[in-house]
Design an enzyme around this catalytic site. Structure first.
Site, PDB file in Angstrom:
ATOM      1  N   ASP A 281       0.863  -1.172   0.000  1.00  0.00           N
ATOM      2  CA  ASP A 281       0.000   0.000   0.000  1.00  0.00           C
ATOM      3  C   ASP A 281       0.914   1.240   0.000  1.00  0.00           C
ATOM      4  OD1 ASP A 281      -2.157   1.697   0.026  1.00  0.00           O
ATOM      5  OD2 ASP A 281      -3.201   0.693   1.650  1.00  0.00           O
TER       6      ASP A 281
HETATM    7  C1  BGC Z   1      -4.957   3.270   0.310  1.00  0.00           C
HETATM    8  C2  BGC Z   1      -5.214   2.313  -0.826  1.00  0.00           C
HETATM    9  C3  BGC Z   1      -5.032   2.998  -2.149  1.00  0.00           C
HETATM   10  C4  BGC Z   1      -3.669   3.616  -2.200  1.00  0.00           C
HETATM   11  C5  BGC Z   1      -3.348   4.281  -3.525  1.00  0.00           C
HETATM   12  C6  BGC Z   1      -3.671   4.046   0.133  1.00  0.00           C
HETATM   13  O1  BGC Z   1      -3.539   5.044   1.084  1.00  0.00           O
HETATM   14  O2  BGC Z   1      -4.920   2.553   1.521  1.00  0.00           O
HETATM   15  O3  BGC Z   1      -6.478   1.761  -0.702  1.00  0.00           O
HETATM   16  O4  BGC Z   1      -5.231   2.088  -3.186  1.00  0.00           O
HETATM   17  O5  BGC Z   1      -3.568   4.577  -1.174  1.00  0.00           O
HETATM   18  O6  BGC Z   1      -4.023   5.443  -3.719  1.00  0.00           O
END
Ligand code: BGC
Length: 756
Positions: A281
């Site tokens: 993530d």
């Molecule tokens: C979130 C994800 C997301 C990623 C990219 C993160 O902060 O937890 O769900 O896909 O950002 O934007």
């Protein structure tokens, strides 16, 4: 016999064709990798952001020069064919001309925005769910994107956690069906087509079980609960073919998911046979420093060794893996594995054949935010709404001469899309005011008043409006706004009051400790309810709210989540009775925060409450509130009424190879045609381990015309009775079972049977 032979022949041919494809892919990638330097291989593991949406403080720099230098494998949060063409042109200037994979959080629609996922789940309609993902993929790929960070399948039983908005609620069975439908919608039948995209299931794993409902917090869970109640939707998404998976921020058994070898290798690859790639993530790798797992180099080699392949934004892979290789902290085989998996995904998307496959400006012009897509948005939105109360059938509205349209959300375009509507055509979403005006024209007088702000407190109001999504705050006193609202109400036949959360009060980093309406909104409702006029409360929310008092004050409550581009028309369709509501909640609405977690498939305990009203000493209950939620899982009313007959079972017992047929007659006893979600639950009455009081095992959404009776049939086989026992073996145990069918998890008809 003959049929079997044909089936085997067909399977052999299909498998043969798939193997040939894979062999072709293997040869291509092997060849390519022999030409790649270590730096170029590590470059493929680097995912940077184009900056259109960010969820952390880290930003990516020197992106263009890194692409040319072969230091980027993927880029996300960037869109339009023009920009993506430029990216791929830069990639074609790199030594080996490896195209870049382009990602985006395409979560609930794209430019045409659909309801938030929790709302979509409330449709219980898998064809709508799949179609929503299909259209999202069509629009996103027309805008240059080929990889989506969706579906989010985290089971959530704690509505304080704002990200409950992004998933399908509290149930693993329903969550699994939705996960699979979404993946099918995004990836289609042919990943190489220019209108399908790679899906990335997230957040692996257990992210929804954050302690206290506080985002990014610790999770800790027994394996047996994990296997039975939290893991199935991830597995279902992978079984449906999801080509990538995102490691979650949280720890599992003390080790953050990103570096959790048990999770990413033993479970994901060895037990489940996953062949795609794992991405962290947003800065999930770097965050392990704060988790206390070591410095950047240490956490990075742990992540790679555990099974993480791609590093989102943090660049720990790019900057430390070569050193770790030299120091023998990682092996070349581990780097090769990650690189190969990412190249395979690019190959499967057809990017090597044509890096500009998603850069067709004509498609962008003609296939995004179309009338057809908006018509679908209107349909799915109206089907996601949940009617929580409808005293004296005050809804649907019967051509009133005047409506008082009150509340901070009645005409607030920026807040229709809800969380993660990053690509939403924001200014173009329709509000309730727009919708009612469209439908009623001049025939009904609309007396509009703001009534109150989202929060009176400016600090809380500011917290509720990140990303520039204004709450529409007005700098007038509460008294002034209240007076205006009361005047509007007094001069109208009926009050439609839209209250609730702003779009960003749920979603990532939007945990709340109190999940009722803000106090100033409660006050507005209380004052208006004193007027004795029919009062319809329209609730905007990204989570189950505590609505105990509101449920007594309002005559009707329609829960509309955040419904997207066509919110206004869809709400109007339901309020005016053009569409009969059929949504059912997929997460329990608690009576108060102290009950949390409250979910339908709980255990019985050794001292269960009898279910009769009132507190029971030395039983598992509270002094001050019943155990039951205000609105249970699966609950939702219709403008019509449905009467369930008794359950009919075609046998009293089954063996492992048999199936039992369960049927129930459902009669539409009201005045409208209506859709009903008929739900089937099973309880394993005696087990080697304690089993839940009920578990959803089937559902059927049926249209029943007024006066009509439909027989709804289900089949139960041994597979439906299986669970993970304390040795984590997937099995069914012989003995007594109860089957329940009903209109929600609490209101069911029951019958028993035996597995012999
Ligand atoms: C979130 C994800 C997301 C990623 C990219 C993160 O902060 O937890 O769900 O896909 O950002 O934007």
């Amino acid at each position: 016999m003959k049929n079997n032979f044909l089936l085997v022949l067909l399977l052999t041919l299909v498998m043969g064709a798939t193997n040939a494809q894979n062999t072709k892919r293997d040869v291509f990638i092997k060849n390519l990798m022999t030409k790649m330097t270590i730096d170029e291989k590590i470059g493929q593991l680097n995912l940077l952001t184009g900056g259109e949406a960010t969820t952390g403080t880290a930003v990516s720099t020197d992106v263009e020069s890194k692409i040319v230098a072969g230091k980027i494998g993927g880029l996300f949060s960037i869109s339009t064919p023009q920009k993506i063409r430029k990216v791929q042109e830069l990639a074609m200037k790199s030594r080996l001309k490896i195209p870049v994979i382009i990602g985006m959080d395409v979560i609930h629609g794209y430019r045409t925005t659909f309801p938030i996922p929790l709302g979509i789940s409330a449709t219980w309609d898998m064809s709508l769910v799949e179609k929503s993902a299909r259209i999202a993929a069509q629009e996103a790929t027309a805008d240059g994107i080929c990889w989506t960070f969706s579906p989010m399948v985290d089971i959530a039983r704690d509505p304080r956690w704002g990200r409950i908005a992004e998933g399908s609620g509290e149930d693993a069975f329903l969550g699994s069906k939705i996960a699979a439908a979404m993946v099918k919608g995004y990836q289609g039948k042919n990943l190489k087509a220019n209108n399908t995209m790679l899906s990335c299931v997230k957040h692996f794993a257990l992210y929804g079980a954050a302690e206290g409902g506080r985002d990014y917090n610790t999770t800790d869970m027994s394996r047996i609960r994990m296997y039975n109640e939290y893991l199935p939707p991830y597995k279902a998404a992978l079984d449906a073919g999801a080509g990538s998976i995102m490691a979650s921020f949280n720890e599992i058994d003390g080790i953050p998911a990103t570096a959790n070898k048990w999770l990413l290798t033993d479970l994901l690859r060895k037990q489940w046979g996953f062949k795609g790639f794992v991405v962290t993530d947003y800065t999930g790798n770097n965050e392990m420093i704060d988790h206390g797992l070591g410095d950047l180099q240490t956490v990075t080699y742990k992540a790679l060794a555990a099974g993480t392949d791609m590093d989102m934004v943090g660049e720990g892979f790019l900057t430390t893996l070569k050193k770790s290789l030299a120091e023998k902290k990682v092996t070349m085989a581990e780097i090769d594995r990650a690189c190969r998996l990412i190249l395979e995904a690019k190959y499967d998307l057809g990017l090597f054949e044509d890096p500009f496959r998603y850069c067709d400006e004509n498609r962008a012009k003609n296939e995004i935010f179309t009338a057809e897509n908006r018509a679908f948005a209107r349909e799915i939105a109206s089907k996601s709404f949940v009617l929580l109360k409808n005293k004296n059938n005050v809804l649907p509205l019967n051509s009133p001469k005047s409506i008082a349209l009150i509340g901070p959300l009645v005409n607030n375009k920026e807040n229709m899309g809800g969380t993660w509507a990053v690509s939403e055509n924001r200014g173009n979403s329709l509000t309730l005011y727009d919708g009612l005006k469209n439908a009623l024209g001049e025939s009904t007088q609309i007396n509009m008043a703001r009534g109150t702000n989202i929060y009176s407190d400016p600090v809380l109001d500011a917290n509720a409006s990140p990303f520039g999504k204004s709450t529409g705050r007005e700098n007038r006193s509460d008294e002034d706004m209240l007076k205006e609202a009361v005047d509007a109400a007094k001069s109208s036949e009926v009050i439609v009051l839209a209250l609730g959360e702003s779009a960003e009060m749920s979603g990532e980093s939007s945990s709340r400790s109190k999940i009722g309406l803000p106090e100033n909104q409660q006050k507005l409702l209380a004052e208006l309810s004193k007027l004795g006029k029919p009062l319809i409360l329209v609730i905007f929310t990204g989570r189950p709210l505590v609505l105990e008092t509101e449920s007594q004050q309002a005559d009707a409550i329609l829960n509309v989540w955040f419904a997207g581009s066509e919110a206004g028309n869809a709400m109007t369709d339901v309020l005016l009775g053009k569409v009969n509501p059929s949504g059912k909640i997929t997460a329990s609405f608690p009576r108060n925060e102290g009950q949390i977690p409250v979910y339908y498939n709980h255990k019985n305990t050794g001292r269960p409450h009898s279910g009769k009203p009132g507190f029971e000493k030395f039983r598992s209950n509270y002094l001050d509130v019943p155990n039951t939620p205000l609105y249970p899982f699966g609950y939702g009313l219709s403008y019509t009424t449905f009467q369930y007959g008794d359950l009919k079972l075609d046998k009293a017992s089954i063996t492992e190879n048999q199936k039992i047929k369960v049927s129930v007659d459902v009669k539409n006893t009201g005045n409208y045609d209506g859709e009903e979600v008929v739900q089937l639950y099973i309880r394993d009455l005696v087990g080697s381990v304690a089993r839940p009081v009920k578990e959803l095992k089937g559902f059927e959404k049926v249209l029943i015309r007024k006066g009509e009776t439909k027989t709804v049939n289900f089949e139960i086989g041994v597979e439906d009775l299986k669970f993970y026992n304390s040795d984590l073996k997937w099995l069914a145990e012989k003995g007594d079972f109860q089957v329940m069918v009903g209109t929600n998890s609490d209101d069911v008809k029951k019958a028993n049977f035996v597995l012999k």
